[in-house]
Write a protein that holds these residues in place. Structure first.
Motif, mmCIF file in Angstrom:
data_model
loop_
_atom_site.group_PDB
_atom_site.id
_atom_site.type_symbol
_atom_site.label_atom_id
_atom_site.label_comp_id
_atom_site.label_asym_id
_atom_site.label_seq_id
_atom_site.Cartn_x
_atom_site.Cartn_y
_atom_site.Cartn_z
ATOM 1 N N PRO A 15 0.870 -1.898 -0.019
ATOM 2 C CA PRO A 15 0.347 -0.165 0.310
ATOM 3 C C PRO A 15 0.283 1.498 -0.108
ATOM 4 C CG PRO A 15 0.217 -0.901 1.880
ATOM 5 C CD PRO A 15 1.019 -1.937 1.047
ATOM 6 N N SER A 16 1.360 1.295 -0.786
ATOM 7 C CA SER A 16 2.479 2.601 -1.002
ATOM 8 C C SER A 16 1.996 3.504 -1.814
ATOM 9 C CB SER A 16 4.061 2.650 -2.169
ATOM 10 O OG SER A 16 3.848 1.605 -3.644
ATOM 11 N N GLY A 17 0.463 3.620 -2.582
ATOM 12 C CA GLY A 17 -0.116 4.114 -3.219
ATOM 13 C C GLY A 17 -1.384 3.712 -3.856
ATOM 14 N N PRO A 18 -2.331 4.295 -4.228
ATOM 15 C CA PRO A 18 -3.431 3.418 -4.941
ATOM 16 C C PRO A 18 -2.773 2.553 -6.452
ATOM 17 C CG PRO A 18 -3.397 6.064 -6.083
ATOM 18 C CD PRO A 18 -2.287 5.465 -5.064
ATOM 19 N N LEU A 19 -3.723 1.732 -6.700
ATOM 20 C CA LEU A 19 -3.558 1.115 -7.804
ATOM 21 C C LEU A 19 -3.090 1.703 -8.920
ATOM 22 C CD1 LEU A 19 -5.461 -1.876 -6.938
ATOM 23 C CD2 LEU A 19 -3.527 -1.920 -6.631
ATOM 24 N N HIS A 20 -2.783 1.589 -9.935
ATOM 25 C CA HIS A 20 -2.660 1.977 -11.224
ATOM 26 C C HIS A 20 -2.585 0.920 -13.054
ATOM 27 C CE1 HIS A 20 1.667 -0.388 -11.366
ATOM 28 N NE2 HIS A 20 1.343 0.339 -10.622
ATOM 29 N N ALA A 57 -3.586 3.759 2.465
ATOM 30 C CA ALA A 57 -3.243 3.846 0.803
ATOM 31 C C ALA A 57 -4.233 1.900 0.873
ATOM 32 C CB ALA A 57 -1.955 4.649 0.571
ATOM 33 N N ASP A 58 -3.678 1.127 1.986
ATOM 34 C CA ASP A 58 -4.219 0.678 1.757
ATOM 35 C C ASP A 58 -6.100 0.774 2.171
ATOM 36 O OD1 ASP A 58 -4.924 1.394 5.057
ATOM 37 O OD2 ASP A 58 -4.292 -0.298 5.305
ATOM 38 N N SER A 59 -7.188 1.109 2.141
ATOM 39 C CA SER A 59 -8.057 1.458 2.463
ATOM 40 C C SER A 59 -8.676 1.727 1.086
ATOM 41 C CB SER A 59 -8.761 2.429 3.598
ATOM 42 O OG SER A 59 -8.865 2.283 4.692
ATOM 43 N N THR A 60 -7.681 2.628 0.273
ATOM 44 C CA THR A 60 -8.224 2.947 -1.002
ATOM 45 C C THR A 60 -7.918 1.858 -2.330
ATOM 46 O OG1 THR A 60 -7.159 5.021 -0.807
ATOM 47 C CG2 THR A 60 -7.067 4.354 -3.015
ATOM 48 N N ILE A 61 -7.241 0.722 -2.107
ATOM 49 C CA ILE A 61 -7.240 -0.294 -2.865
ATOM 50 C C ILE A 61 -7.821 -1.072 -2.534
ATOM 51 C CG2 ILE A 61 -5.366 -2.367 -3.220
ATOM 52 C CD1 ILE A 61 -3.005 -0.746 -2.277
ATOM 53 N N LEU A 62 -8.485 -1.076 -1.433
ATOM 54 C CA LEU A 62 -9.608 -1.845 -0.877
ATOM 55 C C LEU A 62 -11.035 -1.819 -1.751
ATOM 56 C CD1 LEU A 62 -8.921 -3.171 2.355
ATOM 57 C CD2 LEU A 62 -8.310 -4.881 0.613
ATOM 58 N N ALA A 67 -14.686 -1.636 -6.836
ATOM 59 C CA ALA A 67 -15.124 -0.837 -6.932
ATOM 60 C C ALA A 67 -14.744 -1.570 -9.359
ATOM 61 C CB ALA A 67 -14.197 0.693 -7.877
ATOM 62 N N PHE A 68 -13.766 -2.030 -9.166
ATOM 63 C CA PHE A 68 -13.553 -3.044 -10.371
ATOM 64 C C PHE A 68 -14.041 -4.543 -10.243
ATOM 65 C CE2 PHE A 68 -10.690 0.547 -11.515
ATOM 66 C CZ PHE A 68 -10.937 0.358 -12.373
ATOM 67 N N GLY A 69 -14.813 -4.807 -9.843
ATOM 68 C CA GLY A 69 -15.703 -5.617 -9.294
ATOM 69 C C GLY A 69 -14.813 -7.406 -8.775
#
Length: 299
Positions: A15-20, A57-62, A67-69
């Motif tokens: 979790p170093s940042g959002p997924l790309h 960042a971990d919450s953002t990733i989850l 969101a992508f199903g």
């Protein structure tokens, strides 16, 4: 030991940042491989390096995965809660003579291709903090496996050097933590990026030394920019889309990058519809064994 018949896969982001887009491809590949096998797909947050992991960042990733199903099975595991398990594993390695303390700095050995093993028979400077390294010359070697995309792989881990298991700042290193956690979660199949293929020899040494199962491996091509740079948070790759149109298009792009040849009309379908199609049609045999894959143009 080999993987069990029941499929358990995982996605384990740092979790170093959002997924790309690159991380979406890795997540999607592991998700589809699990679901197509009627298996389980787990999520693990690899947050053992707090300086690299900004709060939230971990919450953002989850949220992005949802969101992508890409829904997961069971509870999410955070590596920051697993220190005792890693220490137990390190203690086992020390007892076997397969791990040793090392006071050397990277600056001291940077002229060598790999760490020369100066502290194998005793710490060079007892006044300095120490890291713990794996005795790659004494652990299982050589190492080989059949990667599901890149075929037969053969390495002598001793030629890769004595990898760090615990850092001088007392933080756990990736190689030990990932092996312990994959076994803890019963992972039978690992699907991840090609950049981690040459980490597998050390991990198989650790699996053998700790009497842990060895999963099957599938390493996916890395997504790169037009100038050949890997899409990564370090290279400031843009975060995944948040609005519905962008989500549909990026999910479709990820299917293209996985060589699944989605029908053009699928780009306008919901994530749920795209994933249904993708699970029904998932085929590893479609994947081209390329280390890198350029980003396709947006639809």
């Amino acid at each position: 030991m080999t993987a069990t018949a029941h499929y358990r896969g995982r996605f384990a982001p740092t979790p170093s940042g959002p997924l790309h887009l690159g991380s979406l491809v890795a997540a999607l590949g592991s998700y589809l491989d699990a679901r197509a096998a009627s298996g389980q797909w787990l999520v693990r947050i690899e947050d053992i390096d707090p300086p690299r992991c900004p709060e939230g960042a971990d919450s953002t990733i989850l949220r992005q995965l949802e969101a992508f199903g890409l829904t997961w099975d069971g509870e999410v595991i955070w590596q920051s809660h697993r220190h005792d398990a890693y220490q137990h594993a390190l203690d086992q390695l020390v007892e076997q003579g397969l791990a040793y303390p090392c006071s050397c700095s990277r600056k001291q050995w940077q002229a060598f291709d790999i760490y020369p093993g100066w502290c194998r028979n005793g710490v060079c400077d007892a006044t300095k903090p120490v890291a713990w390294r794996l005795r790659s010359d004494l652990a299982k070697r050589p190492v080989g496996w059949n990667d599901r995309l890149f075929g037969e792989q053969h390495f002598d881990p001793a030629e890769l050097g004595d990898v760090v298991l615990k850092r001088k700042d007392q933080l756990w290193a990736y190689q030990l933590a990932v092996v312990v956690d994959d076994a803890h979660q019963g992972i039978t199949n690992i699907v991840r990026g090609y950049d981690l293929l040459d980490n597998t020899p050390w991990q198989q040494q650790l699996q053998a030394a700790l009497s842990l199962p060895t999963p099957r491996y599938l390493h996916l091509p890395l997504v790169v920019t037009t100038d050949g740079q890997k899409l990564s948070k370090q290279n400031l790759a843009p975060a995944l889309a948040e609005e519905s149109t962008g989500i549909r298009r990026q999910l479709f792009q990820a299917l293209q990058l996985l060589d699944q040849a989605p029908p053009p009309a699928l780009v306008d379908e919901s994530p749920e519809a795209q994933l249904r199609w993708a699970i029904e049609n998932w085929s590893v045999s479609r994947l081209a064994p390329l280390a890198h894959r350029p980003t396709p143009p947006e639809q």
